[in-house]
Design an enzyme around this catalytic site. Structure first.
Site: not given
Length: 522
Positions: A137, A193-195
């Site tokens: 992100h 998060d959400e890599v």
């Protein structure tokens, strides 16, 4: 009018289209039942000491940043609701300096603004925890040509390459500048998060081969480097990360992550019915003595959603309270809950629910967390705090009326509900048989139309267009008192202007077919 029903019942979304007035009675009946359902749910929730949790309100400033005059009004409300702190995600609204100045948005806060925000938080006994993304992100950084070389995948600006020699340097500079303006900070959230793009570039693949690394180890290594920087320079600060990149790792992998004494995971989950892996809690507790949890009070039901389904988020928070009771003995401490309120799904998404729309949901969710048991008197207290003269709609999608209330930003809360009603009428118009059959483009091109079908459509279009113009005026009058410059323009461009343009185009087309002189028409 078409009313969209999206009511959470038994942890499941029920979606219905009501396309004609004969169903309004049923809609009102369902609304009453949804309120009764909420009372029953709240009356059955008991947490046995959940009040020990720190209650953080998440401020997502990458979408619709709030002006200081509004924060002056709303932060005391957060404290009244039971909040103990703020999780502030500045993204590009932080006043980065020097070689990071490129990152800051035109509407970014000034250094004095940040100091004012911290003073407001202090005056209301709210701890501030900054959140700075340091891995995934990172669109707000990697979209700039100056930092494009740090991308994991050249054409995608989301994830940082952990093998680039400047990656850790850049994110640590960001952290240092944020901490400099937050000298009293005790906790710092580094995101992670959400890599989704990891171990894919040439540098990472070669490094993984040379050092015999897995993607998990590549991830852990970057997080360790960032966390060690904070520990080395600010030893009193506790580092927090999102949990999801650990969530599906096996126990053996987590045991060797090297993060146990460096970070505290914050486990996030925003659905009413949990789908977290059964092994998660044992895996985390084997390494991390302390954890945090994160629920949502808005911004988790769709990237274009503009109003908040309180039932949905109450279910989510209640599920978290039940889960805390089941897993708390596995950890030394569950330190707190961040009640998130996303205003964009990511840097490139349009705005979703705005903070004023979610305030009633926030109040009810925090009250549930704080007390563990809620009943009619507690709901009445929330209504009193927010000056509701009509019942708080647990699901505004099925509320037949615009609520009467008065709280900071209540005008925006009301007009977003009014917008949904107008949008429903708009969607119904363009779905009518008269529009899809008798005004089909094939017929229009041949000027082969029957006025008996087109005239009623034109009349409805005029009425709906008037509603949109009314909304547009209200937006211009209210947004400037809540948000920084640019938010009003974006919201109108995304939600109002396209509908107005489509209606006007239809009306021009209909008039040209019905009348030789469109100016003499309806």
């Amino acid at each position: 009018m078409k009313i969209m029903l999206v009511c959470n019942i038994s942890n499941r979304d029920l979606v219905k289209d009501i396309s004609s007035s004969q169903y309004l009675f049923k809609a009102m009946k369902n609304w009453v039942e949804s309120v009764e359902l909420a009372w029953n749910k709240m009356a059955s929730v008991t947490t046995n000491g959940a009040r020990a949790l720190n209650e953080l309100v998440h401020l997502d400033l990458k979408g619709a940043p709030l002006c200081l005059s509004y924060l002056e009004k709303v932060l005391p409300l957060f404290r009244t609701f039971g909040a103990t702190g703020l999780l502030i995600e500045y993204e590009d609204t932080f006043p980065y300096q020097d070689d990071l100045k490129t990152i800051r948005a035109p509407h970014a806060y000034s250094e004095d603004n940040i100091k004012d925000i911290l003073k407001l938080a202090e005056d209301n006994n709210l701890e501030v925890i900054p959140l700075v993304q340091t891995f995934g992100h990172l669109e707000f950084v990697l979209k700039h040509q100056q930092f494009a070389a740090l991308r994991e995948i050249k054409k995608y600006p989301m994830a940082l390459c952990p093998s680039h020699h400047d990656s850790v340097t850049i994110v640590c500079k960001m952290i240092d500048q944020v901490i400099k303006l937050h000298p009293q900070v005790k906790h710092f959230h580094i995101g992670c998060d959400e890599v989704y793009h990891l171990g894919l570039c040439e540098a990472c693949t070669q490094r993984m081969i040379k050092e015999s690394l897995t993607k998990d180890q590549l991830f852990f290594g970057h997080v360790r480097n960032v966390a060690k920087h904070i520990k080395a320079h600010y030893d009193s600060i506790t580092v927090i990360i999102w949990d999801d990149m650990l969530r599906y790792s096996e126990m053996s992998i987590i045991l060797n992550c090297g993060l146990g004494d460096l970070v505290e995971p914050m486990v996030w989950h925003y659905l009413p019915k949990f789908i977290l892996p059964a092994s998660l809690w044992d895996n985390l507790s084997a390494v991390f003595p302390n954890i945090w949890i994160a629920s949502a009070f808005k911004g988790a039901t769709g990237p274009k959603s503009v109003i908040t389904n309180i039932l949905y988020h109450l279910d989510n928070n209640n599920s978290w309270l039940d889960t805390v009771q089941l897993v708390k003995r596995k950890f030394k401490n569950i330190k707190g809950i961040a009640v998130t309120g996303w205003q964009r799904y990511d840097h490139y998404a349009i705005l979703c629910e705005l903070l004023p729309q979610g305030l009633p949901s926030l109040a009810i969710c925090l009250k549930a967390i704080q007390q563990g048991t809620l009943g009619p008197n507690d709901l009445g207290q929330v209504a009193k705090e927010l000056k509701f003269l009509t019942p708080i709609p647990f699901n505004p999608f099925i509320s037949p009326e615009i609520p009467i209330c008065e709280f900071p930003g209540s005008e925006i809360y009301q007009l977003t509900i009014e917008y949904v009603h107008t949008e429903a009428a708009y969607n119904e118009l363009f779905a009518l048989d008269g529009m899809t059959a008798w005004m089909h483009e094939y017929n229009v091109q041949r000027k082969f139309i029957n006025p008996v079908h087109v005239e009623p459509l034109l009349g409805r279009a005029i009425s709906i267009l008037d509603s949109y113009h009314s909304l547009d005026k209200k937006i211009q009058a209210t947004f400037r008192h809540v948000f920084v410059d640019g938010v009003e323009e974006e919201w109108r461009a995304c939600f109002i202007t396209p509908s107005i343009q489509r209606l006007e185009a239809f009306m021009e087309k209909a008039r040209s077919l019905l009348y030789s002189d469109p100016e003499t028409a309806l």
